[in-house]
Design an enzyme around this catalytic site. Structure first.
Site, PDB file in Angstrom:
ATOM      1  N   VAL A 261      35.044  38.350  29.464  1.00 53.00           N
ATOM      2  CA  VAL A 261      36.812  38.721  29.402  1.00 53.00           C
ATOM      3  C   VAL A 261      36.347  40.038  28.728  1.00 53.00           C
ATOM      4  O   VAL A 261      35.902  40.069  27.629  1.00 53.00           O
ATOM      5  CB  VAL A 261      37.657  37.813  28.687  1.00 53.00           C
ATOM      6  CG1 VAL A 261      38.946  38.511  28.691  1.00 53.00           C
ATOM      7  CG2 VAL A 261      37.490  36.547  29.332  1.00 53.00           C
TER       8      VAL A 261
ATOM      9  N   GLY B 295      34.609  30.037  30.688  1.00 51.80           N
ATOM     10  CA  GLY B 295      34.116  29.144  31.559  1.00 51.80           C
ATOM     11  C   GLY B 295      33.595  30.129  32.850  1.00 51.80           C
ATOM     12  O   GLY B 295      32.652  29.600  33.424  1.00 51.80           O
ATOM     13  N   PHE B 296      34.684  30.806  33.304  1.00 54.97           N
ATOM     14  CA  PHE B 296      34.519  31.339  34.643  1.00 54.97           C
ATOM     15  C   PHE B 296      33.770  32.698  34.258  1.00 54.97           C
ATOM     16  O   PHE B 296      33.452  33.492  35.304  1.00 54.97           O
ATOM     17  CB  PHE B 296      36.027  31.678  35.233  1.00 54.97           C
ATOM     18  CG  PHE B 296      36.511  30.525  35.598  1.00 54.97           C
ATOM     19  CD1 PHE B 296      36.096  29.655  36.604  1.00 54.97           C
ATOM     20  CD2 PHE B 296      37.636  30.017  34.921  1.00 54.97           C
ATOM     21  CE1 PHE B 296      36.514  28.249  37.159  1.00 54.97           C
ATOM     22  CE2 PHE B 296      38.247  28.825  35.254  1.00 54.97           C
ATOM     23  CZ  PHE B 296      37.793  28.039  36.421  1.00 54.97           C
ATOM     24  N   GLY B 297      33.661  33.155  33.240  1.00 56.99           N
ATOM     25  CA  GLY B 297      32.908  34.348  33.026  1.00 56.99           C
ATOM     26  C   GLY B 297      33.316  35.268  31.721  1.00 56.99           C
ATOM     27  O   GLY B 297      34.039  34.771  31.099  1.00 56.99           O
TER      28      GLY B 297
ATOM     29  N   ASP C  15      43.311  22.089  31.700  1.00 57.17           N
ATOM     30  CA  ASP C  15      42.363  22.553  30.940  1.00 57.17           C
ATOM     31  C   ASP C  15      42.972  23.087  29.466  1.00 57.17           C
ATOM     32  O   ASP C  15      42.692  24.187  29.091  1.00 57.17           O
ATOM     33  CB  ASP C  15      41.375  23.527  31.221  1.00 57.17           C
ATOM     34  CG  ASP C  15      40.213  23.605  30.481  1.00 57.17           C
ATOM     35  OD1 ASP C  15      39.966  22.561  29.689  1.00 57.17           O
ATOM     36  OD2 ASP C  15      39.279  24.612  30.580  1.00 57.17           O
TER      37      ASP C  15
ATOM     38  N   LYS D 287      39.482  39.628  33.329  1.00 54.88           N
ATOM     39  CA  LYS D 287      38.519  38.480  33.308  1.00 54.88           C
ATOM     40  C   LYS D 287      37.576  38.507  34.374  1.00 54.88           C
ATOM     41  O   LYS D 287      38.215  38.419  35.673  1.00 54.88           O
ATOM     42  CB  LYS D 287      39.421  37.087  33.324  1.00 54.88           C
ATOM     43  CG  LYS D 287      38.481  35.841  33.339  1.00 54.88           C
ATOM     44  CD  LYS D 287      39.503  34.708  33.236  1.00 54.88           C
ATOM     45  CE  LYS D 287      39.693  34.491  31.866  1.00 54.88           C
ATOM     46  NZ  LYS D 287      40.488  33.173  31.550  1.00 54.88           N
TER      47      LYS D 287
END
Ligand SMILES: *[C@@H]1O[C@H](CO)[C@@H](O)[C@H](O)[C@H]1NC(C)=O
Ligand SMILES: *[C@@H]1O[C@H](CO)[C@@H](O)[C@H](O)[C@H]1NC(C)=O
Ligand SMILES: *[C@@H]1O[C@H](CO)[C@@H](O)[C@H](O)[C@H]1NC(C)=O
Length: 891
Positions: free
Chosen positions: A595, A591-593, A704, A608
């Site tokens: 890996v 979700g954040f970018g 999450d 990440k």
């Protein structure tokens, strides 16, 4: 809705009962063959009991086998032993059902397994209490300790303590649940002295399957006795002492005299509890009677008793026999019109024992466990750190006040080969008075958080490689005498003991000038100059090396002490480029970018890279990273370091070779995880969450939890990923943050509906998401069905339960290879986690305990159990029991 769910649970339990009968009443039995190789099990042929390896419940000890000469005449569970040549204490943590009355049994058969022909002596502890001093009189005699105890918790800790009189070992551990109505007494627990089968015509010891609860009934006859018996089955009462035990009864040969049983005790304050079991085995004519009074030391204890024909009567009292008494004599005296002499079929004698289950403060346990894993400490550090209180972990001291939860007050890890920085978890040992970390290879600064330990009286950090300076608060306490501080032998520490002294003089320097001579003044000036120089150079050093960039605009005001110590884990962008080989290999997209795969020296890592966030995000990112660097648990992916350079933010985690759980559950996965694998993975993930909720202060809410965030190591150990970080990003905000806020809010399908409505985030939201993940693990169904109706997995499972189609819930690729009770229990746990009312949901702590018992049930299921024909060859055998000490006398 909820009511019907509970009804369904009742329905499930009903099904479980049917299965219980099919499984020959072994439900809830825990039968551990100590020393059996891990993950193996078998059916013991004489009892048909399923024994499993003890390896899941203990991490220490070595497995040894007895010479094969013993094989023909010993129970199979005695063929192996687990022996403990290392450590003062070695502890089992057995998962049990809380609040259950158990028959607990530990057995020891030496059989010269070590070839030393030396009978060892050692102590066995249950919880905080000495359970038995294990002592042998014969190489070929087994010693057994047998107790009845109601569990206080979902865990029972059993420790073997080395008393320097030989190597402790153990052959088997057995737990048998008993009905609550039996053995109701005024004491917490009972310790078996004798359990006797009277009038038996064989020399066999009977146990399961003859005794439903697998009690051992030892043959007991006496020269002045003879035996009468019935060929018919004796009806049981709640105590169910097995028909074969009850079918024979003892009578006195000289029928005119009373039948007597007595024993003597060294400790006249021992409180005894007696259970006598009677059944008439002869068909008496209407004009015949067998009636008798039972007297105890001359006064009537019970009577008159006229045993029922072919039906069991148990005589006992809820209180102990009166003390102090040296001799305990029971006489069975016929009543006047009795035409037949007194009989007795079986008898049990117990003494009261206080088996105190005790657990240390959970915050301390979390902290010390994390310290243990940070430094890779191998000692006797297993089980509860403070319990038994007589034998805490080596290097630890705890409070011992009765009636209070033990707290860790001293930690001595001197000369333990510690490397790395001083662990942040030490801060969580709030009651610490003594901390000795001397003679190690510790590096980094002396952290400020040590001054938060307000009870600290002794701090020894000598002979390490610590750098930086001693926190001023610690110096202050050293100066005012409340702290004994020693830091000698740290060559690169600014404040060697000499400079510490000089800086402490600084405070008294206000007083000195009043009486100082001119010579004194000069000295003071010199000292002051030195101090000024030290302070200045310290400042300079900070500017040079220690300051991390907090935000791109580059003010240094926001230096936080926590960041100073995390400096070491900060990587530069060029380092990240090097470790990922220019972002060569993509592992996935989160979700954040993205890996990426990377290596640091020879260690594999996952890097990440975070997509751009707002300026506010940067600061929170810093705070968050600081927090995450403190969190260590075997079921959480370890944050190795981070990147924070300009607008480049990155997190560097340990590499998880087997990817995420969702991949392994997917239809396309080539390898189907077994039910046991799935339970272990679920338990790992649950323990990770439990740690975040209970082991961290303040608690960390994951936010999450989902199967893609459960990662697997090479050996399929599961670790939670992506915890805590989501908090860094603003929940509300402008447009650019909308993307973030959906992530923060969780993943559709896993999102706690209660949180959605109330907007109040609690641990129970994680519990909900975990429940959804567990339903996926069981069923391998999509969280939201791909059909048009968008049915949620919990709805679907509930509807299947309503139809009674339990097997339809389970992933069909398992091919029925699972213990049905274990699956049902897991379904129950998962459904309780996804309860719409968050107050109804269990805590992760309870979830872990429930999953452990699911796993225990599954472990009892063996491949051999299928197709095993239990009706043939149940030949009984005799075992010499450890009743020789002072068996009761009789006439
Ligand atoms: C009991 O009754 C039987 C007949 O039913 C008789 O033969 C026997 O003698 C009686 N015994 C006694 C002790 O009265
Ligand atoms: C013997 O006495 C007991 C009570 O003392 C009574 O219940 C029983 O019926 C009597 N038996 C006979 C055969 O009279
Ligand atoms: C810590 O243990 C070592 C070795 O057992 C001992 O020499 C030392 O005195 C202990 N430290 C404290 C503070 O008791």
């Amino acid at each position: 809705m909820d009511v019907s769910t509970y009804l369904l649970f009742a329905f499930l339990s009903g099904l479980a009962l049917v299965n219980l009968v099919q499984a020959q009443g072994q439900l809830g039995f825990i039968s551990l063959d100590c020393g059996l190789p891990p993950n193996t099990n078998y059916i013991e042929p004489t009892t048909t009991l399923q024994f499993t390896s003890d390896a899941a419940y203990i991490k220490s000890g070595v497995s040894k086998s007895l010479s094969s000469n013993y094989n023909q005449f010993l129970y199979k569970q005695y063929h192996h032993v687990r022996s403990f040549p290392q450590g003062r204490r070695n502890c089992y943590d057995i998962s049990v059902k809380k609040g259950t009355k158990y028959l607990m049994r530990a057995s020891f058969f030496y059989g010269n397994y070590d070839g030393l022909s030396q009978l060892p002596k050692f102590n066995l502890y249950l919880g905080d209490s000495l359970w038995k001093m294990v002592n042998f009189t014969d190489e070929n005699m087994d010693t057994t300790v047998d107790s009845i105890h109601v569990t206080l918790d979902n865990q029972v800790q059993i420790c073997l303590v080395n008393t320097n009189t030989g190597t402790p070992f153990i052959s088997s551990l057995e737990f048998r649940p008993l009905p609550n109505e039996t053995y109701k007494v005024l004491t917490r627990s009972l310790l078996l002295s004798y359990r006797l089968d009277m009038g038996t015509t064989t020399n066999l010891t009977y146990r399961f399957p003859n005794d439903t609860y697998d009690r051992f009934w030892v043959p007991y006859n006496w020269g002045e006795w003879t035996s009468i018996s019935s060929a018919l089955t004796i009806d049981p009462n709640t105590y169910e002492p097995g028909s074969i035990v009850m079918e024979t009864a003892a009578i006195r040969i000289d029928t005119k005299k009373p039948l007597e049983i007595w024993w003597e005790t060294e400790d006249e304050n021992t409180q005894y509890y007696v259970y006598m079991h009677f059944a008439e085995v002869e068909k008496l004519q209407p004009n015949q009677t067998r009636g008798f009074n039972i007297t105890y030391n001359g006064s009537v204890w019970y009577g008159p008793l006229i045993p029922d024909y072919l039906s069991t009567t148990t005589i006992f009292s809820q209180g102990p026999l009166p003390t102090p008494k040296k001799k305990h004599l029971f006489s069975l005296i016929p009543i006047e019109n009795s035409t037949h002499p007194p009989i007795i079929n079986a008898m049990e004698i117990y003494s009261a024992i206080d088996l105190l289950e005790l657990t240390s403060d959970q915050g301390d346990v979390g902290a010390i466990t994390s310290i243990k894993s940070t430094y890779g400490i191998v000692r006797d550090w297993e089980g509860d750190p403070c319990v038994p209180r007589a034998y805490p972990w080596e290097g630890i001291a705890c409070t011992k006040t009765n009636g209070t939860v033990p707290r860790i007050v001293s930690l001595n890890l001197s000369s333990s080969g510690l490397a790395g920085e001083i662990s942040q978890s030490i801060e969580n040992l709030q009651m610490l008075q003594i901390l000795d970390l001397s003679n190690n290879d510790l590096t980094g600064n002396i952290p400020d958080f040590l001054s938060n330990l307000s009870n600290l009286e002794v701090l020894k950090l000598d002979n390490n490689k610590l750098t930086g300076s001693v926190p001023s608060e610690l110096l202050k306490r050293h100066d005012n005498g409340s702290l004994s501080l020693s830091v000698q032998g740290n060559p690169n520490l600014d404040c060697t003991s000499d400079s510490c002294k000089s800086s402490s003089k600084k405070k008294t320097s206000v007083v000195i000038p009043i009486v100082a001579s001119i010579g004194g003044l000069i000295l003071i000036i010199v000292v002051s100059i030195i101090i000024l120089w030290i302070v200045k150079s310290r400042k300079k050093r900070r500017n040079e090396t220690v300051v991390p960039k907090v935000d791109p605009s580059g003010t240094n005001d926001q230096i936080s002490d926590h960041l100073l110590e995390t400096r070491r884990r900060q990587f530069t962008y060029s380092e990240v480029l090097r470790m990922t080989n220019n972002f060569e290999r993509i592992l996935g997209k989160g979700g954040f970018g993205m890996v990426y795969y990377g290596t640091i020296d020879d260690t594999q890592v996952a890097v990440k890279m975070l997509s751009q966030a707002s300026g506010q995000g940067y600061q929170q990112f810093q705070a968050e990273v600081t927090l995450l660097l403190r969190v260590h648990h075997k079921n959480l992916t370890n944050l190795v370091g981070y990147l924070n350079e300009g607008d480049r933010l990155g997190l560097i985690y340990e590499f998880m070779a087997k990817g995420n759980l969702a991949e392994h559950l997917s239809e396309t996965s080539s390898y189907v995880l077994s039910w046991q694998d799935r339970l272990r993975i679920a338990m790992d993930a649950a323990q990770g969450l439990e740690y975040l909720h209970d082991g961290c202060k303040p608690p960390i809410i994951h936010r999450d939890v989902k199967t893609t965030n459960i990662l697997l190591t090479e050996n399929f150990q599961a670790k939670l990923a992506d915890f805590g970080l989501s908090k860094s990003f603003p929940v509300d905000g402008n447009k650019t943050n909308n993307y973030m806020s959906t992530i923060v809010a969780g993943t559709p399908g896993y999102l706690d509906p209660d949180y959605y409505l109330s907007n109040r985030l609690t641990e129970k939201s994680d519990v909900y998401s975990f429940g959804v993940a567990l339903l996926e693990i069981i069923s391998c169904r999509p969280v939201i069905s791909r059909s048009e109706e968008n049915v949620h997995i919990s709805k679907w499972v509930n509807s299947m339960v309503a139809q009674g189609d339990i097997n339809g819930i389970v992933d069909e690729r398992l091919g029925g290879k699972y213990d049905a009770n274990s699956v049902w229990k897991a379904v129950e746990v998962a459904l309780s986690c996804v309860s719409g009312n968050s107050a109804r949901r269990p805590t992760m702590n309870q979830v872990v305990a429930e999953l452990k018992s699911c796993l225990a049930m599954e472990l009892e299921r063996t491949p051999e159990s299928r197709g095993f024909d239990s009706t043939n060859s149940v030949n009984m055998m005799s075992i010499v029991m450890d009743y020789s000490e002072a068996a009761p006398m009789a006439r």
